[in-house]
Design an enzyme around this catalytic site. Structure first.
Site, PDB file in Angstrom:
ATOM      1  CG  HIS A  59      -1.903   0.961   1.408  1.00 37.87           C
ATOM      2  ND1 HIS A  59      -1.646   2.258   1.770  1.00 37.87           N
ATOM      3  CD2 HIS A  59      -3.246   0.885   1.241  1.00 37.87           C
ATOM      4  CE1 HIS A  59      -2.783   2.928   1.832  1.00 37.87           C
ATOM      5  NE2 HIS A  59      -3.772   2.118   1.512  1.00 37.87           N
ATOM      6  CG  ASP A  94       0.578  -1.999   6.086  1.00 38.18           C
ATOM      7  OD1 ASP A  94      -0.310  -2.093   6.952  1.00 38.18           O
ATOM      8  OD2 ASP A  94       0.376  -1.541   4.944  1.00 38.18           O
ATOM      9  CD  GLN A 105      -6.861  -4.462   4.282  1.00 44.40           C
ATOM     10  OE1 GLN A 105      -7.717  -5.228   4.724  1.00 44.40           O
ATOM     11  NE2 GLN A 105      -7.148  -3.241   3.876  1.00 44.40           N
ATOM     12  CE  LYS A 123      -7.287  -0.178   6.375  1.00 44.24           C
ATOM     13  NZ  LYS A 123      -8.038   0.159   5.164  1.00 44.24           N
ATOM     14  CB  CYS A 175      -3.549   3.157  -1.583  1.00 44.40           C
ATOM     15  SG  CYS A 175      -4.823   4.351  -1.200  1.00 44.40           S
TER      16      CYS A 175
HETATM   17  C1  LIG Z   1      -2.441  -2.776   3.565  1.00 39.71           C
HETATM   18  C2  LIG Z   1      -2.821  -1.407   4.025  1.00 39.71           C
HETATM   19  N1  LIG Z   1      -1.910  -0.643   4.599  1.00 39.71           N
HETATM   20  C3  LIG Z   1      -2.183   0.594   5.053  1.00 39.71           C
HETATM   21  C4  LIG Z   1      -3.426   1.123   4.911  1.00 39.71           C
HETATM   22  C5  LIG Z   1      -3.684   2.496   5.405  1.00 39.71           C
HETATM   23  O1  LIG Z   1      -4.635   2.449   6.404  1.00 39.71           O
HETATM   24  P1  LIG Z   1      -5.097   3.813   7.090  1.00 39.71           P
HETATM   25  O2  LIG Z   1      -5.666   4.639   5.997  1.00 39.71           O
HETATM   26  O3  LIG Z   1      -6.089   3.374   8.098  1.00 39.71           O
HETATM   27  O4  LIG Z   1      -3.866   4.387   7.693  1.00 39.71           O
HETATM   28  C6  LIG Z   1      -4.425   0.390   4.295  1.00 39.71           C
HETATM   29  C7  LIG Z   1      -5.760   0.963   4.075  1.00 39.71           C
HETATM   30  O5  LIG Z   1      -6.483   0.604   3.192  1.00 39.71           O
HETATM   31  C8  LIG Z   1      -4.116  -0.913   3.858  1.00 39.71           C
HETATM   32  O6  LIG Z   1      -5.047  -1.665   3.275  1.00 39.71           O
END
Ligand SMILES: Cc1ncc(COP(=O)(O)O)c(C=O)c1O
Length: 414
Positions: A129, A207, A210, A233, A372
């Site tokens: 992401h 990260d 998910q 999430k 993203c």
């Molecule tokens: C794999 C992953 N990383 C990071 C994020 C960023 O999450 P946030 O917008 O809650 O910081 C997302 C959000 O869709 C994601 O799916």
């Protein structure tokens, strides 16, 4: 020998906890197949947050009066719930941030600026992401370090065999990867990646945005040095997230934000930092939101993370089976046992936004876009995909409605 079994999750029953499903959308029952972007909230979280604001709200750590003590208890109680959720050694390693994005930026800035330099390498993956890609790209640029990417294969899995080639004989300092891909649902082999990173003397940044909502994470066995995720999430409110970090690293790092709460003493000559985790929590935190995340964790634990993971595997398998009936649909990503409950696909000749629009008329909410993950879209050779993502309240009938909706899309637009 004692055997622990996890009762199967009853998604039809759990749906009753989520008031959002009580309203029709375009006159149809809501099929919410966009939980990867953000999840819906159960009554338990909504009610607890309302009660907290109504009876226990003030600022934390500052007051000696009853309300402030209650608020501090709620906030710090949530930190302990996060610690237990992650099996972290100490609450000192649990930092409340706004969301995964802020947690990952915290590491990139606070660790990266001091530890990266010319001749060093930061490695991310093609599945990242932007929130675990762009911070490392930009901090590498600012520090003169090299920024490299581990590619994926045609199934959407990391090409682990290429790690040594990507690194060459450079000084790898950080490897950053997601535990679960938000675009393809791939579950990545973080333990192996972390072992490789550590052999090279690098840190491993994970990260888990998910992953945390969908599978159990044990930071003591994962091998990571930092893990970030978002409350919104995983049935919790927006505005709260978590960065877990290894204590030795957090102790050595400079603060990310300066201001109130993160200091021990301030003089014109110098400032001393507060102890962990407060060194990284400048300003008034998201108090009720952190509290709400704690309630969401109670909720997920009551359902069972193992049961959620199993439920999602079954849904992913069912969705892949049903989508395979549609010759005009191209599906991306690995087989069901290698992914969480998430399916990305495209309808031949129809733009993903048009697909999502027609499905919305049917009451079916899915995502359309690059998620993203523009480098991944480039690898797939598309500008965007559709994505249907599932959670503990998703029932197979919603997948049937997705498939029927896609037939309609093809009829109307194809
Ligand atoms: C794999 C992953 N990383 C990071 C994020 C960023 O999450 P946030 O917008 O809650 O910081 C997302 C959000 O869709 C994601 O799916």
């Amino acid at each position: 020998m004692a055997v622990t079994t996890h009762p199967k999750l009853d998604a039809h029953r759990l749906r009753a906890d989520f008031p959002v499903f009580e309203q029709p959308i375009h006159g149809k029952p809501l099929a919410f197949l966009d939980s990867a972007v953000t999840s819906q909230k159960p009554r338990q979280v909504l009610d607890a947050m309302r009660e907290f604001y109504a009876t226990s709200y003030s600022n934390v750590h500052r007051g000696v009066y009853t309300l402030s003590e209650r608020a501090t208890e709620g906030y710090e109680g949530a930190r302990e719930k996060v610690r237990a959720f992650l099996n972290a050694a100490s609450t000192r390693e649990v930092i409340f941030v706004r969301q995964a994005t802020e947690g990952l930026n915290l590491v990139a800035y606070a660790w990266g600026l001091d530890n990266l330099g010319p001749g060093d390498v930061a490695i991310v993956t093609e599945l990242e992401h932007h929130s675990n890609f762009v911070p490392w790209q930009q901090i590498a640029r600012r520090t003169g370090a090299d920024f490299r990417m581990l590619p994926i294969d045609d199934r959407g899995e990391l090409r682990m065999e290429l790690l040594d080639d990507v690194a060459g004989d450079a000084n790898v300092k950080v490897v950053a990867a997601n535990l679960v891909s938000n675009s393809l649902g791939t579950i990545n082999p973080i333990e192996r990646l972390a072992a490789w990173a550590h052999e090279r003397g690098a840190i491993m940044v994970v990260d888990a945005a998910q992953a945390a909502p969908h599978k159990r994470i044990d930071v003591q066995t994962l091998g990571a040095d930092f893990v970030a995720f978002s409350s919104h999430k995983m049935c919790g409110p927006t505005g709260a997230g978590v960065l877990w970090g290894r204590r030795e690293l957090l102790e050595e790092m400079s603060p990310f934000n300066y201001g109130g709460s993160m200091i021990r003493s301030v003089r014109v000559e110098d400032t001393q930092w507060n102890e962990l985790p407060y060194k990284f929590e400048a300003g008034t935190p998201a108090i009720a939101e952190a509290y709400g995340l704690g309630i969401a964790i109670d909720y997920l634990e009551a359902v069972g993370l193992e049961a959620i993971e199993q439920h999602e595997h079954e849904l992913a398998e069912y969705a892949l089976e049903r989508l395979a009936e549609l010759p005009f649909v191209t599906v991306y990503g690995p087989p069901p046992e290698r992914r969480v409950g998430l399916v990305s696909f495209n309808v031949d000749g129809v733009h993903p936004h048009d697909v999502a629009q027609v499905l919305d008329w049917e009451g079916v909410a899915i995502r359309a876009g690059h998620h993203c993950c523009q480098p991944l879209m480039t690898r797939l050779g598309v500008a965007a995909t559709n994505r249907a993502s599932f959670y503990l309240y998703t029932v197979p009938e919603e997948i049937d409605r997705l498939v029927e909706g896609l037939r309609k899309v093809k009829e109307v637009l194809g």
